[in-house]
Every structure is written in structure tokens, then in C-alpha cells.
Scaffold this motif. Structure first.
Motif, PDB file in Angstrom:
ATOM      1  N   TYR A  95      44.821  -1.977  12.695  1.00  0.00           N
ATOM      2  CA  TYR A  95      44.199  -2.804  11.659  1.00  0.00           C
ATOM      3  C   TYR A  95      45.138  -3.897  11.155  1.00  0.00           C
ATOM      4  N   HIS A  96      46.418  -3.794  11.508  1.00  0.00           N
ATOM      5  CA  HIS A  96      47.358  -4.868  11.179  1.00  0.00           C
ATOM      6  C   HIS A  96      47.614  -5.742  12.398  1.00  0.00           C
ATOM      7  N   LYS A  97      47.843  -5.106  13.554  1.00  0.00           N
ATOM      8  CA  LYS A  97      48.157  -5.855  14.772  1.00  0.00           C
ATOM      9  C   LYS A  97      46.940  -6.594  15.323  1.00  0.00           C
ATOM     10  N   LYS A  98      45.760  -6.006  15.111  1.00  0.00           N
ATOM     11  CA  LYS A  98      44.484  -6.568  15.565  1.00  0.00           C
ATOM     12  C   LYS A  98      44.259  -6.444  17.083  1.00  0.00           C
ATOM     13  N   ARG A  99      45.318  -6.505  17.882  1.00  0.00           N
ATOM     14  CA  ARG A  99      45.182  -6.381  19.326  1.00  0.00           C
ATOM     15  C   ARG A  99      46.276  -5.476  19.878  1.00  0.00           C
ATOM     16  N   ALA A 100      45.960  -4.728  20.924  1.00  0.00           N
ATOM     17  CA  ALA A 100      46.938  -3.849  21.551  1.00  0.00           C
ATOM     18  C   ALA A 100      47.971  -4.665  22.318  1.00  0.00           C
ATOM     19  N   ASP A 101      49.155  -4.085  22.498  1.00  0.00           N
ATOM     20  CA  ASP A 101      50.207  -4.751  23.273  1.00  0.00           C
ATOM     21  C   ASP A 101      50.028  -4.565  24.772  1.00  0.00           C
ATOM     22  N   ILE A 103      51.138  -2.232  26.568  1.00  0.00           N
ATOM     23  CA  ILE A 103      52.339  -1.707  27.199  1.00  0.00           C
ATOM     24  C   ILE A 103      52.486  -0.238  26.849  1.00  0.00           C
ATOM     25  N   LYS A 104      53.124   0.498  27.756  1.00  0.00           N
ATOM     26  CA  LYS A 104      53.318   1.929  27.538  1.00  0.00           C
ATOM     27  C   LYS A 104      54.701   2.159  26.925  1.00  0.00           C
ATOM     28  N   GLU A 105      54.892   1.572  25.763  1.00  0.00           N
ATOM     29  CA  GLU A 105      56.166   1.704  25.052  1.00  0.00           C
ATOM     30  C   GLU A 105      56.110   2.942  24.168  1.00  0.00           C
ATOM     31  N   TYR A 106      57.236   3.651  24.113  1.00  0.00           N
ATOM     32  CA  TYR A 106      57.297   4.862  23.303  1.00  0.00           C
ATOM     33  C   TYR A 106      57.695   4.553  21.862  1.00  0.00           C
ATOM     34  N   VAL A 107      57.244   5.406  20.960  1.00  0.00           N
ATOM     35  CA  VAL A 107      57.672   5.291  19.571  1.00  0.00           C
ATOM     36  C   VAL A 107      59.154   5.672  19.489  1.00  0.00           C
ATOM     37  N   PRO A 108      59.864   5.243  18.441  1.00  0.00           N
ATOM     38  CA  PRO A 108      61.260   5.651  18.276  1.00  0.00           C
ATOM     39  C   PRO A 108      61.383   7.165  18.150  1.00  0.00           C
ATOM     40  N   ALA A 158      52.659  10.910  27.103  1.00  0.00           N
ATOM     41  CA  ALA A 158      51.735   9.839  26.731  1.00  0.00           C
ATOM     42  C   ALA A 158      51.349   9.886  25.257  1.00  0.00           C
ATOM     43  N   TYR A 159      51.498  11.040  24.631  1.00  0.00           N
ATOM     44  CA  TYR A 159      51.223  11.160  23.196  1.00  0.00           C
ATOM     45  C   TYR A 159      52.244  10.396  22.372  1.00  0.00           C
ATOM     46  N   ASN A 160      53.347   9.976  22.985  1.00  0.00           N
ATOM     47  CA  ASN A 160      54.368   9.193  22.291  1.00  0.00           C
ATOM     48  C   ASN A 160      54.235   7.691  22.527  1.00  0.00           C
ATOM     49  N   ASP A 163      50.520   3.113  20.964  1.00  0.00           N
ATOM     50  CA  ASP A 163      49.104   2.969  20.617  1.00  0.00           C
ATOM     51  C   ASP A 163      48.316   4.270  20.724  1.00  0.00           C
ATOM     52  N   ALA A 164      48.986   5.387  21.025  1.00  0.00           N
ATOM     53  CA  ALA A 164      48.291   6.669  21.151  1.00  0.00           C
ATOM     54  C   ALA A 164      47.913   7.210  19.777  1.00  0.00           C
ATOM     55  N   THR A 165      46.675   7.671  19.654  1.00  0.00           N
ATOM     56  CA  THR A 165      46.207   8.294  18.423  1.00  0.00           C
ATOM     57  C   THR A 165      45.377   9.516  18.791  1.00  0.00           C
ATOM     58  N   ILE A 166      45.023  10.284  17.803  1.00  0.00           N
ATOM     59  CA  ILE A 166      44.141  11.419  18.036  1.00  0.00           C
ATOM     60  C   ILE A 166      42.813  10.937  18.606  1.00  0.00           C
TER      61      ILE A 166
END
Length: 299
Positions: A95-101, A103-108, A158-160, A163-166
Motif C-alpha cells: 500500500y506504500h510501494k504500490k507496485r512489486a519489485d 525480485i526474489k530479495e530476502y528480508v533482512p 520463499a517465505y522470506n 513481497d511474501a505474505t500470508i
């Protein structure tokens, strides 16, 4: 955003389109002072963003505004014992980014412990995720395919992905995978995938699975999900898609196996269908699929 929730746990969202929104909101928060705070002399009615779990302020319900009622991230505001504002999560919220990146980047690493809940839900409701993946894509997911997806989901973590959510668990099962051979794949008739296979001239024969066909002459062809993407439109509606490519070996390259695309298409997915399915009381579990999740998705 047009939906809110009240805790950082998974729970059904409350939509602003609900005619009893105000009543249901007030019944839910009761007299808990954390959800109704005075900030800089202004009373703010708070809840949580269903995507990033950050506090949000409700607009248009308790004070008239020029647009439809909605919620907006409440930067820097905490709800005691419920949620602390997190700038990283805000910056990566749909809701802030508006568009997905794309990319399969992992969270910190600091964010990974909180993703264990997402992994746990995937394991617990794996049969529902597979069911919905089948329903939305038209791919008949065999037990062997379910095993491949479960093992890959765990190995790729992939859960990390950022853009992964429940809510998008079913889509990330296949988005994180490198693709399935089309040869003898079973496809539900009259789906987007079925129509594209017919347009390519692949021979589709009636399957023993009712309402499905199998690909008889697609040897060498591979179906792969190339992108999961979302767009939040001007009306704050979250729209999500899976992009697929159909590829085949490149005959012009003889010293290694490379592919060339022969078709591309997208499948629109329902952002909250999986969340609703988790809460469906009359669900009949597919134990053989759940056993696969237990085998490959270790704690």
C-alpha cells in the motif's frame, strides 16, 4: 487501504465496504485505549495494516473527508502491546510501494524470526494452498508436484521473500519454483493456460480427471512462473497476478541446454481468497498433501 485488521496474527480483515464497519470496529476495540489515541490534539482511531502489520489511522468514518473512507499508515505511532511502527515494513508495504519489485530479495535477518509464522501457516494449511493454486491456475497439482513445491519452498526460504505474505502463499509456492515440464501435465479445461496451450497447437487429450485434459505432445516444453506482481490502483484496490512463460529448448544451441519463450500469459489472483480459506470451517483436509508438508517443511 480499504481493509484493516486488529492484531499482528492472521485474522480476517474488516473492509470499509462493510455497512456495519463502525459498529464492528468499536465492538472489536472496546475500551482499549491503545486503539484510540490523541496525537497532537487530534483523536486517531487506529488499527493495523493487513499487509505490513504497521499501525494505521482510520479516515472518513469519524470525520468527513472528500474521498471514500479508508485507512492510512500512521507513521511513528505505536499501539501498546499490539504493534510497534516499523519503517522497514512500511517502505516495503504494497500500500506504500504500490507496485512489486519483481525480485526474489530476502528480508533482512532481523525480520526473519517474524516470518516463521508465515512458514508455520504454509505447513499447517498446505493442502488449502495447493487447492487454491490449482483453482486459480488450472494446473492439476499431482502429489509428486506437491512434493517438489514443498521441498523447493523450504530450500528457497520463499517465505522470506520481501513481497511474501500470508495471503499470497499459494502463488509463492510456484513463483519460487523453476518450472514443470508440460509433457503429460493435466490442465483444467477452459482456463487461461488451457486456451494458450491450444493456441500453440499442443495436442490435448481428455484426462481421467473430470473436466481436465493432459498434454500429449509437449515433450521438452516447460511451464514456469516468471513474476508475481501487484499494483495498488488509484482507488486503493490491491490487484495481483502471476506471470507465466511457456518455454522450449533452443534448437540453435547444441553445446548446452538453453530455452526460448514461445508464449507468455498472466493469471489474475484473488488477494484474500487464501485467508478466507484458512478460516473455512467445513474444509475437509487432504491428509496425504499435509503429510508432504510435514515431511519437507521442517521446523
Amino acid at each position: 487501504m480499504k481493509e484493516i485488521k486488529f492484531t499482528t496474527n492472521y485474522e480476517p480483515v474488516l473492509s470499509f465496504s462493510d455497512k456495519d464497519f463502525k459498529t464492528k470496529y468499536e465492538e472489536r476495540v472496546g475500551n482499549n485505549p491503545g486503539y484510540i489515541q490523541v496525537v497532537s490534539g487530534e483523536t486517531k482511531h487506529l488499527a493495523l495494516c493487513p499487509r505490513c502489520n504497521n499501525p494505521v489511522a482510520i479516515l472518513g468514518i469519524y470525520k468527513k473527508i472528500d474521498v471514500a473512507p479508508h485507512a492510512r499508515h500512521a507513521k511513528g505511532i505505536n499501539i501498546p502491546y499490539v504493534a510497534q511502527y516499523d519503517e522497514y515494513k512500511f517502505q516495503n508495504c504494497p500500500y506504500h510501494k504500490k507496485r512489486a519489485d519483481y525480485i526474489k530479495e530476502y528480508v533482512p535477518e532481523t525480520e526473519e524470526p517474524q516470518r516463521h509464522e508465515l512458514y508455520r501457516i504454509t505447513k499447517k494449511h498446505y493442502d488449502k494452498a495447493v487447492y487454491l493454486l490449482q483453482k486459480e491456475t488450472g494446473i492439476y497439482v499431482t502429489l509428486r508436484m506437491a512434493e517438489a513445491l514443498a521441498e523447493n519452498y523450504a530450500i528457497m526460504r520463499a517465505y522470506n521473500y520481501i513481497d511474501a505474505t500470508i495471503y499470497n502463499i499459494p502463488w509463492f509456492l510456484i513463483y519460487s519454483y523453476n518450472g514443470f515440464p508440460l509433457y503429460h501435465m493435466i490442465i483444467r479445461k477452459n482456463t487461461t493456460l488451457y486456451r494458450h496451450l491450444r493456441q500453440l497447437g499442443l495436442d490435448l487429450k481428455d484426462s481421467k480427471v473430470k473436466g481436465h485434459a493432459y498434454v500429449e505432445n509437449g515433450e521438452g516444453y516447460v511451464l514456469t512462473a516468471t513474476n508475481y506482481r501487484y499494483v495498488v490502483d488509484g482507488n486503493d484496490n490491491l490487484n495481483e497476478w502471476l506471470d507465466f512463460s511457456i518455454i522450449r529448448p533452443d534448437d540453435t544451441v547444441t553445446d548446452t541446454l538453453l530455452y526460448v519463450p514461445v508464449d507468455r500469459f498472466s493469471v489474475s489472483v484473488d488477494s484474500y481468497h487464501f485467508g478466507n480459506l484458512i478460516n473455512y470451517q467445513n474444509w475437509k483436509p487432504r491428509q496425504n498433501v499435509l503429510d508432504i508438508a510435514k515431511r519437507y517443511m521442517n521446523p
